[in-house]
Structures are given as structure tokens and as C-alpha cells.
Design an enzyme around this catalytic site. Structure first.
Site, PDB file in Angstrom:
ATOM      1  N   HIS A 159       0.816  -1.214   0.000  1.00  0.00           N
ATOM      2  CA  HIS A 159       0.000   0.000   0.000  1.00  0.00           C
ATOM      3  C   HIS A 159       0.854   1.272   0.000  1.00  0.00           C
ATOM      4  CE1 HIS A 159      -3.758   1.825  -0.176  1.00  0.00           C
ATOM      5  NE2 HIS A 159      -4.301   1.482   0.973  1.00  0.00           N
TER       6      HIS A 159
ATOM      7  N   ASP B  91      -2.485   1.720  -4.789  1.00  0.00           N
ATOM      8  CA  ASP B  91      -3.771   2.112  -4.209  1.00  0.00           C
ATOM      9  C   ASP B  91      -4.817   1.031  -4.458  1.00  0.00           C
ATOM     10  OD1 ASP B  91      -2.773   4.558  -3.339  1.00  0.00           O
ATOM     11  OD2 ASP B  91      -3.247   5.551  -5.239  1.00  0.00           O
TER      12      ASP B  91
END
Length: 417
Positions: free
Chosen positions: A390, A394
Site C-alpha cells: 500500500h 492504491d
């Protein structure tokens, strides 16, 4: 005429290797292409052959020495006469205690030799009593190694196959401490192999480095199954197995090209979207899990991928992979095999930013629409789990990537013939 054998480039990311074992000694004659030394790297163990026929006149490195690419390993005289009694290959200095007595890595043993530290006198603070570089540095400075939690007041019997108690968990977890291991009748202590230690260190590093998120998808393989059933007999005649994995790899390679944010790696203060699509395929072997790489997978047909998968799996299980076979992956796929479970999230293989974990394929009732009506049908269904980093990936890109793989598989959108 003399020839120097130098440390070869054993893979694009390999800059050094450790001398694991000399297969010849000084004064011994060797033939061209005869294996002369075993080199250990974090990718694989490789026997390096002699470039010429002749007599080994000098060994420049001992067992456990770390040698950089291009540095000399030994010297071979093509005109010399072999000694009547070949000299033994140099062993590691006495300070380098065998691993089963003082667990340590080759780099730690090299540091100990440079600092003049006898590893037999060092109490390791690592897992299962493993000696770390910090332990060696403290010993060199005359400092005492911090005691591990639960260390017994009296030492266990010599060479007992019981690991030292666990050290306090690192990472600033306050007062939490692991309870010491207490041997019980029937327990079997299994020392870490070199490969198992590398895997363990890699997994811990990955969990500490990447903020991982896992997203799941359910995939109806009905259309892909029809395509597979229509062509698998022809593939079998060609000596190839047309597996579901080949279809998944093909769909993944296409999706990576369409969503390049998943085919990336993180740098210090940036990230790079990689041009090459090199897929690592996890293979279980008797010596542990390895991840050989199919290079430029997006350029291969289903037939080409089926052949590549069979080739790397066979060479992995027979120990014939080269360091290059294990280098350069940009994304990984983990396949549970025939005895898999529903689904599970895998740990990212660094320095990738994602890994796809496949679930087992089972027949399930599904709702299908036909002529505006809903019906219940029995189709092969598979769950998939995408683990992504992350820091740079996204949710929109991750979900779109996994959706695209599912879409290709559910539509059976492949050219198989």
C-alpha cells in the site's frame, strides 16, 4: 601458462558468493569443465567448473570466505605436473566454529575472523542462539552479550540438539517476552537449513517493510475449463500439460501490462514501473520453496507458458536451477497445488509490490443467466487473493488488476491452438 579462475557473475543481482566447498586441492590436476568449487549465494548453490585443464597451484580463498564477483578463486597452471599427494583445500580458520555448534552466517564468520573473535566463546543473541554481527562486534570490544530471556543457569549437555531460548521480541513491543522453550519427551528439534533461514529472514523483512493489504476475488472458470478440455489432448500429444496455472499466468501477464502500477518496485524516495514482466512461480521442492522466474511472460503464448512452467518446475525439483532462473522477478504467483485450501493471503516477495495467491479449484453451484432467466449450474470455481504494497499501490489499481484477471479467466479470453 597460468589461468586464474575468478568469481563468476552468478545472476544479475549477485555481487558476491561464499566458498562452500573446494572439490580439489592445491597440487591436484583438473580437466576442463570439471567442477572445481561450490559457491553459495542467496539465490542458489552452484558448482563452478575449471576453464582449462591443468594443475591447481594456488587457492586464494578458504571455505566460508566471501568473494566478490571478479576476484580470484584459484590459479591453474596448464603445464604443471600434479603432485603425488594433492594438498587439501584450505578450511576455515579455527575461529570459525562449525555451524551446528555456533549457528552463524558466512558473513558473520568472516567478520569474526577479521576481528580475531573465537565464535566458540560467543553467546549468540539471535533466534535459537544464532550469532549475529552485533554479537561479534561486542565480543571484539570486550563487551558482554546481553543474556536472552530464560537462559538456564547451567549449560545444557555438550552438543545437545536443543536450541537456545528465544530472545526478547525486537521492535519496541514493551514488556512482552517469548516464554523459553522447555524440551519435552517426543519433541524433535529441526535446525534451520541454509535455505530455510534465507526464507525466514526474507519473510520477516517483507512483513516489516511493506504495509500489506489483501483483496479477494471469486472466479468462475467454466469458459476457461471448456477451452482447456478442448485442447488438453493435443497438448498431451506434444508432451505438455495444459494446466489451469498456464491460463492464470497468461491472464496475470496481460493484466500487469494493462495496470503497470502492480509491476513495480519501491526505491528510497520513489518507485519505478518496470518494463519487463517477469513472473515468479512458487514451486515446492524437497529442500523448501523456491520461486523460479519466467522471463518476459507477456510475450509467451499459452503453449509457451505451459512449456516454461513445466521446465522450471522440473528443474526446481531436481536441483538444476541456476541463479539467473531465480533472479529478476517483477511479480509472483503462488499456486497451492492439488492439496490446496480455499484461499489465503501470501507474503509479498521483495522487492515486488504484489503477489497473487491462488485457491483450490472446486465445483460449486453458481447462478447463470440465460435468455433473461437465472439458473443454477455447477461450475469450477477458484478464489484468488492479491496481496499488495500500500506504499505505492492504491486500492483502485489493485482492485482493477484483480478484476481484470478474473474477467479474462471468466470469459475464456485466450488463444490456445
Amino acid at each position: 601458462m597460468t589461468t586464474k579462475l575468478t568469481m563468476p557473475q552468478l545472476g544479475e543481482s549477485v555481487v558476491e558468493g561464499t566458498v562452500g566447498k573446494w572439490l580439489v586441492g592445491e597440487g591436484e590436476r583438473v580437466e576442463k569443465d570439471q567442477p572445481i568449487v561450490e559457491i553459495l549465494t542467496d539465490k542458489a548453490d552452484t558448482e563452478v567448473p575449471s576453464p582449462v585443464a591443468g594443475v591447481v597451484t594456488k587457492l586464494f580463498a578458504g571455505v566460508d570466505d566471501i568473494v566478490e564477483v571478479g576476484e580470484p578463486l584459484c590459479e591453474i597452471d596448464e603445464n604443471a605436473t600434479a603432485s603425488a599427494v594433492p594438498a587439501a583445500a584450505p578450511a576455515a580458520p579455527a575461529s570459525a566454529t562449525p555451524e551446528h555448534e555456533a549457528p552463524s552466517s558466512p558473513s558473520v564468520r568472516k567478520l569474526a575472523r577479521e576481528e580475531g573473535v573465537d565464535l566458540a566463546s560467543v553467546d549468540g543473541s539471535g533466534d535459537s542462539g544464532r550469532i549475529t554481527a552485533d554479537d561479534v562486534k561486542r565480543a571484539a570490544n570486550g563487551a558482554k552479550v546481553p543474556a536472552r530471556t530464560g537462559t538456564p543457569a547451567t549449560p545444557p549437555p555438550a552438543r545437545a540438539a536443543v536450541p537456545a531460548p528465544s530472545r526478547p521480541t525486537p521492535g519496541g513491543l514493551g514488556a512482552f517476552r517469548l516464554p523459553p522453550y522447555r524440551p519435552a519427551e517426543g519433541d524433535e528439534v529441526i535446525p534451520f537449513s541454509r535455505r530455510r533461514r534465507i526464507i525466514a529472514d526474507h519473510m520477516v523483512y517483507s512483513k516489516q517493510t511493506s504495509p500489506e493489504v489483501v483483496t479477494f476475488a471469486e472466479c468462475d472458470l467454466h469458459e476457461t475449463a471448456k477451452l482447456r478440455n478442448a485442447h488438453k489432448a493435443q497438448y498431451k500429444k506434444e508432451g505438455l500439460g495444459l494446466t489451469y496455472l498456464a491460463f492464470v499466468v497468461h491472464a496475470t501477464a496481460r493484466a500487469l501490462r494493462e495496470v503497470p502500477e502492480i509491476n513495480a518496485r519501491v526505491l528510497d524516495d520513489s518507485y519505478v514501473k518496470l518494463r519487463a514482466v517477469n513472473l515468479g512461480i512458487a514451486v515446492d521442492t524437497p529442500d523448501g520453496l523456491v520461486v523460479p522466474v519466467i522471463k518476459n511472460a507477456d510475450d509467451l503464448t499459452i503453449r509457451g507458458l505451459a512449456r516454461a512452467i513445466a521446465d522450471i518446475a522440473e528443474r526446481a525439483r531436481t536441483g538444476k536451477l541456476t541463479p539467473d532462473d531465480l533472479a529478476g522477478k517483477t511479480f509472483s504467483i503462488s499456486n497451492p497445488g492439488r492439496k490446496g485450501n480455499l484461499v489465503g493471503g501470501a507474503i509479498i516477495s521483495q522487492p515486488n509490490v504484489g503477489i497473487l495467491r491462488l485457491g483450490t479449484i472446486v465445483k460449486r453451484p453458481v447462478v447463470v443467466e440465460r435468455d433473461g432467466e437465472d439458473f443454477i449450474a455447477i461450475h469450477p470455481v477458484m478464489h484468488m487473493a492479491l496481496t499488495y504494497d500500500h506504499r505505492v499501490v492504491d486500492g483502485v489499481n489493485a482492485n482493477g488488476f484483480l478484476y481484470r484477471i478474473t474477467e479474462i479467466l471468466e470469459q475464456g479470453d485466450f488463444e490456445v491452438g
